[in-house]
Design an enzyme around this catalytic site. Structure first.
Site, PDB file in Angstrom:
ATOM      1  CB  SER A  35      27.361  40.507  71.179  1.00 32.24           C
ATOM      2  OG  SER A  35      25.833  40.906  71.723  1.00 32.24           O
TER       3      SER A  35
ATOM      4  CB  THR B 249      40.415  36.956  24.207  1.00 35.99           C
ATOM      5  OG1 THR B 249      41.064  36.527  23.179  1.00 35.99           O
ATOM      6  CG2 THR B 249      39.052  37.925  23.831  1.00 35.99           C
TER       7      THR B 249
ATOM      8  CB  SER C 276      59.733  50.170  46.217  1.00 37.47           C
ATOM      9  OG  SER C 276      60.729  49.309  46.862  1.00 37.47           O
TER      10      SER C 276
ATOM     11  CE  LYS D  55      58.005  48.463  41.308  1.00 34.47           C
ATOM     12  NZ  LYS D  55      58.057  47.303  42.540  1.00 34.47           N
TER      13      LYS D  55
ATOM     14  CD  GLU E  20      49.459  45.612  43.537  1.00 33.83           C
ATOM     15  OE1 GLU E  20      50.239  45.410  42.830  1.00 33.83           O
ATOM     16  OE2 GLU E  20      49.775  45.813  44.738  1.00 33.83           O
TER      17      GLU E  20
ATOM     18  CE1 TYR F 256      19.439  34.950  67.544  1.00 33.57           C
ATOM     19  CE2 TYR F 256      19.588  33.879  69.771  1.00 33.57           C
ATOM     20  CZ  TYR F 256      20.075  34.712  68.950  1.00 33.57           C
ATOM     21  OH  TYR F 256      21.208  35.430  68.895  1.00 33.57           O
TER      22      TYR F 256
END
Length: 605
Positions: free
Chosen positions: A33, A166, A288, A294, A301, A328
Site C-alpha cells: 500500500s 421552477t 472549441s 465557442k 461542467e 481488522y
C-alpha cells in the site's frame, strides 16, 4: 541464485518471521500500500513520536532512548521534506514499514523497540484519522472561501432583479442576491456536516494494538491529548476496525459536491446562449478546436461532472464495509484511495469557484426583462384580487383565464387594459398595474427568508464577510434559558453525551434545573447550551456544555463559558471548575488545570 520474475524475496517484511521461501511478485504488488498510503507519512511520524513518549511514560523506554527516537524521527521527516523521492521510490510494504526500516538504519535496534505494544492496525487507524482531521479543516476553510465569494457577489448585485425558476421555467422574479444566498445556506449546512464528521474522527485508537488492547501501562488519554484528539477510543475491537469516520467524511463530501453541482448547473444555464443572463470570466472557460465562436463553461461542467464520482466513492466504501467481521480486515486498505481522491477533487472544485464567482458579470438589463417575462407576475395579479376579497382559488382561476387570453393575443398581462382584465377578474382596480410591476412583486416578499430588498440587506449584514479562519455565523446571542428551550437543550446534551464528552441528563433533570442553563442562539436557533451548578456559596461547576456541530469553531463555546463565568462573578462565587477532556480549550479562557483531589468528595461521586 537469482529470483524468478514472478517471485520476490522480502527479507525485511515486518511479518516475515513466520514465513519461509519467497513471496510471489504479484502478491507483493497486490498487497503493498506504500504507493498510496505514503500520504500518511507526516501522520505516521507524529504518531510514532507520540507513541515513543507514551512508552517512556510507561517505563518501556528511558529518557535517552526517547531522545534518540524523537531525533531520528525528526531527521527522517526532514530528509523526506528535502528529497521526497526517497519515499516515492521506496519498495516497502507500507508507510509504517518504511518508517521502521529507516529508523533501524539510523539508530539500530532501538528503532525496532518503537513498535512495542502497538500494531499496524491501531497505527493506520490513527494515521488516517489524523490525516482526515487535517483534510476536513482544509475543506472547511475552502467552503468558507466559496461562501465569502457568494456573499460578496450578493452584495455587489443586491439590487439586481433576476428570474426565478421552477421546473426550469420562469416562475417569479427574485433578486440575484437571493439566488447567491440560497447557496450560502446550503454550504453553511455543509460546513456543519464536515465539522460534525471531524468531531467523531477526533477519537484516538492508538494503544488498541491489533484488537484486544495494549499490554503495556499506556496512558491513552494523555496520548490522545498529545496527538490533538478529543479523547481515546472506548473499545479496542471497534477502534481498529472502525471506518465510520471515513464514510461520514465521504458522505459530507458527496453532499457538498451535490450542492456545488447544482450551483454549477445554474450558472451553466444562466450563461448559455438561450438564457444570456450572466457572462463567465474568460480565464475559467475554454474554446472549441473547430468552432471559433465557442466559449465553453468547462470549469463549471467539471464541478458538475465530478459529483458523480464523489457519490460513487461513498457507495464504494460503504459496500466494502457492509459485511466485514470484527476486527481488522485487509479490505479496509481500500478506504484510503477513495478518501484521498474525494478530498483532492472537492478541494479543486472549491478552490476554482471563488475566482469564477468574482469574475461573473450579470447582464442586469436582460435579467430584469427576463424576470417579468413569461407571465412571471401572474401571482401578483392573483394576490391583487385576494386583497379585494376574492378567494385565492377563484383568483387563481380568473388569472389563468387572463393568461390564456394574453398568450393568444401575444401580450403581457400589464399591457391589457383594465376593462380587459375585469372581463375575467371583475374585482381588479387601477392599482393592479402597480402590483404587476417587478419591483412591487419583489418588495412584497418581505417575510423572513424572502427576496425583498430589506430581507436581503438584513441577511447580508448577518453574513458579513469573514476572514479565512472564521465561520460565517449570524449574530450570536447568549441568554438565560427558558422552558421553551428544553427540547433543544436536551438535543445538545444527548449529542455530546453520546460522544462521551458530557454526562447524560434526562429531560426531567434539565427541566428541574432550567434556571441554571444559558443558551446561545443564532438567528433565533439554539446552537449551544451550558449550565452553572452551585455546590456551596463559594464553589460552582460549569457543566452540560454543548455546541451544535454546525457552529464548531465559531466561538459559540467561548461565548457560553464567558457568560456563565460572568454570572458566577456577579454572584461572588470564588471558585468555578469544569470537569473536561479538553483542558486546553478552558486554559485559553483563563482556567487552570488542578487536581480533582482539591474538590469536595460529593462532586466526584
Amino acid at each position: 541464485m537469482s529470483a524468478s520474475t514472478d517471485e520476490a524475496v522480502v527479507p525485511d517484511a515486518v511479518w516475515s518471521g513466520r514465513f519461509s521461501g519467497r513471496v510471489h511478485d504479484l502478491f507483493k504488488r497486490f498487497n503493498d500500500s506504500l504507493p498510496f498510503d505514503r500520504r500518511l507519512f507526516p501522520e505516521d511520524i507524529a504518531g510514532s513520536a507520540a507513541w515513543a513518549r507514551a512508552l517512556e511514560r510507561a517505563g518501556v523506554l528511558d529518557a535517552d532512548e526517547l531522545r534518540r527516537l524523537e531525533s531520528a524521527l525528526e531527521s527522517l521527516h526532514q530528509a523526506i521534506a528535502i528529497d521526497p523521492a526517497i519515499l516515492r521510490d521506496a519498495d516497502d510494504e507500507d508507510v509504517h514499514s518504511f518508517v521502521e526500516r529507516n529508523l533501524v538504519e539510523r539508530i539500530g535496534d532501538l528503532g525496532k523497540k518503537l513498535h512495542t505494544g502497538r500494531s499496524r492496525n491501531d497505527q493506520v487507524a490513527t494515521d488516517l484519522r489524523l490525516w482526515t482531521m487535517t483534510a476536513l479543516d482544509a475543506r472547511i476553510g475552502e467552503i468558507q472561501a466559496v461562501i465569502t465569494g457568494l456573499v460578496d457577489l450578493a452584495h455587489r448585485e443586491r439590487e439586481t432583479v433576476f428570474p426565478g425558476y421552477t421546473h426550469l421555467q420562469r416562475a417569479q422574479p427574485v433578486l440575484f442576491a437571493h439566488w447567491c444566498l440560497a447557496y450560502v445556506e446550503m454550504l453553511r449546512r455543509d460546513l456543519g456536516r464536515l465539522a460534525d464528521a471531524r468531531i467523531r474522527a477526533a477519537v484516538c485508537p492508538l494503544g488498541c494494538a491489533a484488537l484486544a488492547g495494549t499490554a503495556y501501562t499506556i496512558d491513552r488519554e494523555a496520548l490522545a491529548v498529545d496527538l490533538g484528539f478529543r479523547s481515546a477510543s472506548g473499545n479496542s475491537l471497534d477502534a481498529v476496525s472502525d471506518r465510520d469516520f471515513v464514510m461520514e467524511s465521504l458522505s459530507a463530501i458527496a453532499q457538498t459536491s451535490i450542492h456545488l453541482s447544482r450551483l454549477a448547473e445554474d450558472l451553466v444555464f444562466y450563461s448559455s446562449g438561450e438564457a444570456r443572463l450572466i457572462e463567465l470570466p474568460d480565464g475559467l472557460c475554454s474554446g472549441s478546436s473547430i468552432m471559433p465562436q465557442k466559449k465553453n463553461p468547462d470549469a463549471l461542467e467539471l464541478v458538475r461532472g465530478k459529483c458523480g464520482m464523489q457519490v460513487g466513492r461513498l457507495v464504494g466504501v460503504m459496500t466494502t464495509m457492509k459485511a466485514l467481521p470484527l476486527a481488522y480486515n485487509k479490505d479496509m486498505q481500500e478506504d484510503k484511495v477513495p478518501l484521498f481522491d474525494a478530498m483532492d477533487e472537492l478541494s479543486i472544485c472549491l478552490r476554482v469557484l471563488p475566482p469564477l464567482l468574482e469574475g461573473i458579470v450579470v447582464r442586469r438589463v436582460e435579467a430584469r426583462a427576463a424576470a417579468i417575462g413569461d407571465f412571471a407576475n401572474a401571482t401578483e395579479l392573483a394576490d391583487h384580487l385576494v386583497a379585494r376579497g376574492v378567494p385565492f382559488r377563484d383568483a387563481h382561476h380568473q388569472v389563468g383565464r387572463l393568461v390564456a387570453e394574453a398568450i393568444e393575443r401575444g401580450l403581457p398581462l400589464e399591457d391589457l387594459s383594465i376593462a380587459e382584465i375585469r372581463n375575467h377578474a371583475p374585482a381588479a382596480d387601477e392599482t393592479v398595474f402597480v402590483d404587476l410591476t417587478v419591483d412591487a412583486a419583489i418588495a412584497k416578499r418581505n417575510a423572513v427568508g424572502g427576496t425583498a430588498f430589506d430581507q436581503i440587506t438584513t441577511r447580508l449584514a448577518r453574513l458579513k464577510t469573514p476572514d479565512a479562519r472564521e465561520r460565517p455565523l449570524g449574530e450570536i446571542d447568549v441568554r438565560k434559558a427558558t422552558v421553551a428551550d428544553l427540547a433543544e437543550i436536551k438535543r445538545l446534551v444527548d449529542l455530546w453525551a453520546d460522544a462521551g464528552e458530557n454526562l447524560p441528563r434526562s429531560e426531567e433533570e434539565i427541566l428541574q434545573s432550567i434556571g441554571e442553563f444559558a443558551v446561545a442562539t443564532e438567528d433565533d436557533r439554539v446552537v449551544g447550551c451550558g449550565a452553572l451548578w452551585l455546590y456551596t456559596p463559594t464553589l460552582a461547576e460549569i457543566r452540560s456544555v454543548g455546541v451544535d456541530p454546525s457552529c464548531h469553531g465559531g466561538g459559540v463555546g467561548s461565548r457560553l463559558i464567558e457568560h456563565l463565568a460572568k454570572i458566577a462573578e456577579d454572584l461572588r462565587i470564588e471558585r468555578v471548575f469544569v470537569l473536561t477532556r479538553v483542558p486546553r480549550f478552558f486554559e485559553r479562557l483563563k482556567f487552570r488545570t488542578v487536581s480533582v483531589n482539591g474538590l469536595p468528595e460529593k462532586i466526584l461521586k
